[in-house]
Design an enzyme around this catalytic site. Structure first.
Site, short mmCIF file in Angstrom:
data_model
loop_
_atom_site.label_atom_id
_atom_site.label_comp_id
_atom_site.label_asym_id
_atom_site.label_seq_id
_atom_site.Cartn_x
_atom_site.Cartn_y
_atom_site.Cartn_z
N LYS A 22 8.19 -6.23 -2.04
CA LYS A 22 6.45 -6.62 -1.61
C LYS A 22 5.73 -6.62 -3.23
O LYS A 22 5.56 -8.10 -3.23
CB LYS A 22 6.10 -6.03 -0.74
CG LYS A 22 4.43 -6.41 -0.40
CD LYS A 22 4.01 -5.37 0.48
CE LYS A 22 3.81 -4.37 0.31
NZ LYS A 22 2.19 -4.59 -0.61
N ASN A 23 6.25 -5.56 -3.47
CA ASN A 23 5.31 -5.46 -4.75
C ASN A 23 5.90 -6.21 -6.19
O ASN A 23 5.03 -6.49 -7.15
CB ASN A 23 4.69 -4.28 -5.25
CG ASN A 23 4.08 -3.37 -4.45
OD1 ASN A 23 3.62 -3.98 -3.26
ND2 ASN A 23 4.05 -2.41 -4.11
N CYS A 122 -11.66 -0.17 -0.58
CA CYS A 122 -10.13 0.24 -0.06
C CYS A 122 -9.40 1.41 -0.05
O CYS A 122 -9.86 2.97 0.63
CB CYS A 122 -9.02 -0.30 -0.50
SG CYS A 122 -7.01 -0.18 -1.06
N ARG A 127 -9.98 2.14 -6.28
CA ARG A 127 -9.66 0.80 -6.83
C ARG A 127 -9.95 -0.17 -7.66
O ARG A 127 -10.50 -1.26 -7.43
CB ARG A 127 -8.38 0.20 -5.15
CG ARG A 127 -7.53 1.15 -5.35
CD ARG A 127 -6.37 1.04 -4.48
NE ARG A 127 -5.20 0.90 -5.00
CZ ARG A 127 -4.66 -0.13 -4.08
NH1 ARG A 127 -4.00 -0.14 -2.94
NH2 ARG A 127 -3.35 -0.55 -4.85
N ASP A 312 3.14 5.36 -3.74
CA ASP A 312 4.35 4.64 -2.55
C ASP A 312 4.86 5.43 -1.68
O ASP A 312 5.30 4.85 -0.68
CB ASP A 312 4.43 3.29 -2.80
CG ASP A 312 3.49 2.27 -3.38
OD1 ASP A 312 2.25 3.14 -3.70
OD2 ASP A 312 3.19 1.84 -3.33
N ARG A 404 3.04 -5.52 7.10
CA ARG A 404 2.05 -5.60 5.87
C ARG A 404 3.48 -5.22 4.65
O ARG A 404 3.70 -5.97 3.59
CB ARG A 404 0.82 -5.10 5.27
CG ARG A 404 0.27 -5.55 5.84
CD ARG A 404 -1.55 -5.07 5.37
NE ARG A 404 -1.25 -4.60 3.82
CZ ARG A 404 -2.30 -4.21 3.05
NH1 ARG A 404 -2.66 -3.35 3.75
NH2 ARG A 404 -1.48 -3.95 1.50
#
Ligand code: UD1
Length: 426
Positions: A22-23, A122, A127, A312, A404
């Site tokens: 995804k990233n 967030c 951030r 993550d 997501r």
């Protein structure tokens, strides 16, 4: 809202296909704004964040054709930014996903202006985007903040510059790298992020005609070009998914093959898992993972920019450590306030004390199923891992976070023997 129901205690056994990252896909999609030709992306996972960015790009005027994957190989996206309808990224779309700010660099670089909503707060910390803005200013863009929007302009184009990042930022490196490809002359990005997703973007940009040296290192040298072109690019496998499933297999005492996984993407994670008693080895199609002699051993973890242990995966390793023998000190150095899974894991019987940026995890014999609430993407999946290992039933609420970032999570786990299902809200 949908929930996930898990009956824990079954070892995962089988093959788990690893999706595209995804990233990596998000910046690659933003890169389509840099050329009027078509950018073809393969191995694209089906995720809510990608749909959100598609909506944003479509309202900029990008034509998008999406071909779904077949479960084993990912989908294909064809993105064509022939003309741009507008250069504004509105609040309603940006607030859904911070990574929307990645359109800023490409829009200013190609069209000389952009108006992008500030992403706002967030759940996992403040951030800010100051590094993105300072980098663009160094490339000659004029930046103003007005009514919650970043107004960036460079009517005569951007100019190459040396940019020294005071702190490693994945997003800022990607934004500035994309902008620098169309700047006049040479740019040097020092203390650039070395994450595999940044390298994947850089390789795709080179395929589009950009001049970039030092890919995969902390110093990127970019020779600006007048124009970029279309290309086709296969998205790198998702190292966070690899690490998450490796930990899922470990916590259930199972054995599985992570198809498409690669050691070079998870070096620090594999080393740490080894110390914790989890074997990871190369197979023909990816990586094998199994809990060695049945014991999990507490190890200390500190999150760091790549090649260090990724933030993550911090919530997931904390779940694993919560059932290990002995204690584990887990320190989060990238984001403040990223321990929101701790009270939820506590509801399942974990023994965790937070002191500032560190959490002391004392291993307990077993977790117990409970109702838990997810607060962000990685926290959510850490609760799923806990549910897979726990005795009895676990219900994870607010699963939209999972959608997501984890493609077909329940299906992938169920195929390996987990008893997991989504309960749709009527
Ligand atoms: C990306 C990842 C996210 C991951 C993070 C760190 C994407 C879409 N998201 O997020 O999953 O957790 O990298 O590996 O790729 N910072 C500033 N000013 C800035 C930018 C960042 O102070 O202008 C700070 C952040 O608050 C944070 C640190 O720098 O403390 C690292 O953030 P960054 O690497 O930029 O994360 P993202 O790119 O947002």
């Amino acid at each position: 809202m949908d929930r996930i129901r898990i009956q824990g205690g079954l070892p995962l056994k089988g093959r788990i296909p690893i999706s595209g990252a995804k990233n990596a896909v998000l910046p690659l999609m933003a890169a389509s704004l840099l050329t009027q030709e078509t950018l073809l992306l393969d191995n694209v996972p089906d995720l809510a964040d990608i749909a959100t960015l598609s909506t944003l790009l479509a309202q900029h005027g990008v034509e998008i054709q999406s071909t779904p994957g077949n479960g084993l190989s990912g989908g294909r996206l064809a993105l064509t930014a022939r003309e741009i309808a507008n250069t504004t990224a509105p609040y309603d779309l940006v607030r859904k996903m911070r990574a929307s700010v990645l359109v800023l660099g490409p829009l200013v670089a190609r069209f000389g202006k952009a108006r992008v909503s500030l992403p706002g707060g967030c759940a996992i910390g403040t951030r800010p985007v100051d590094l993105h803005l300072k980098g663009l200013e160094a490339l000659g863009a004029h930046i103003e903040l007005d009514a919650g929007y970043i107004e960036a302009s460079a009517p005569r184009g951007l100019k190459g510059a040396e940019i020294i990042f005071p702190q490693v930022s994945v997003g800022a490196t990607e934004n500035i790298l994309m902008a620098a490809t169309l700047a006049k002359g040479e740019s040097l990005l020092v203390n650039a992020a070395r994450e595999p997703e940044v390298a994947d973007l850089a390789r795709c940009l080179v395929g589009m005609g950009a001049g970039i040296e030092g890919i995969g290192t902390g110093t990127l040298r970019v020779q600006g070009v007048d124009e970029l072109y279309g290309t086709s690019h296969r998205v790198v496998p998702d190292r966070i998914e690899i690490g998450t499933y490796a930990m899922a297999v470990a916590i259930t005492g199972g054995e599985a093959e992570l198809v498409g996984a690669r050691f070079d993407l998870i070096g620090a994670v594999a080393t740490l898992l080894g110390e914790a008693g989890v074997a990871v080895w190369a197979t023909e199609d990816g990586l094998g993972v199994a809990r060695g002699n049945g014991r999990l051993i507490g190890v200390d973890v500190m999150t760091e920019p790549f090649p260090g242990f990724p933030t993550d995966l911090q919530a997931q390793i904390m779940t694993l450590m919560s059932v290990a023998e002995g204690a584990s000190m887990i320190t989060e150095t990238i984001f403040e306030n990223r321990f929101m899974h701790v009270p939820e894991l506590g509801r399942m019987g974990a023994n965790i004390n937070v002191h500032g940026a560190s959490a002391m995890v004392r291993g307990v014999g077993a977790l117990k199923g409970a109702q838990v609430m997810a607060t962000d993407l990685r926290a959510s999946v850490s609760l799923v891992l806990a549910g897979l290992a726990a005795a009895g039933e676990t219900i994870v609420n607010r699963v939209y976070h999972l959608d997501r970032g984890y493609e077909r999570l329940e299906a992938k786990l169920a195929a390996c023997g987990a008893r997991i299902e989504r309960v749709r809200n009527p």
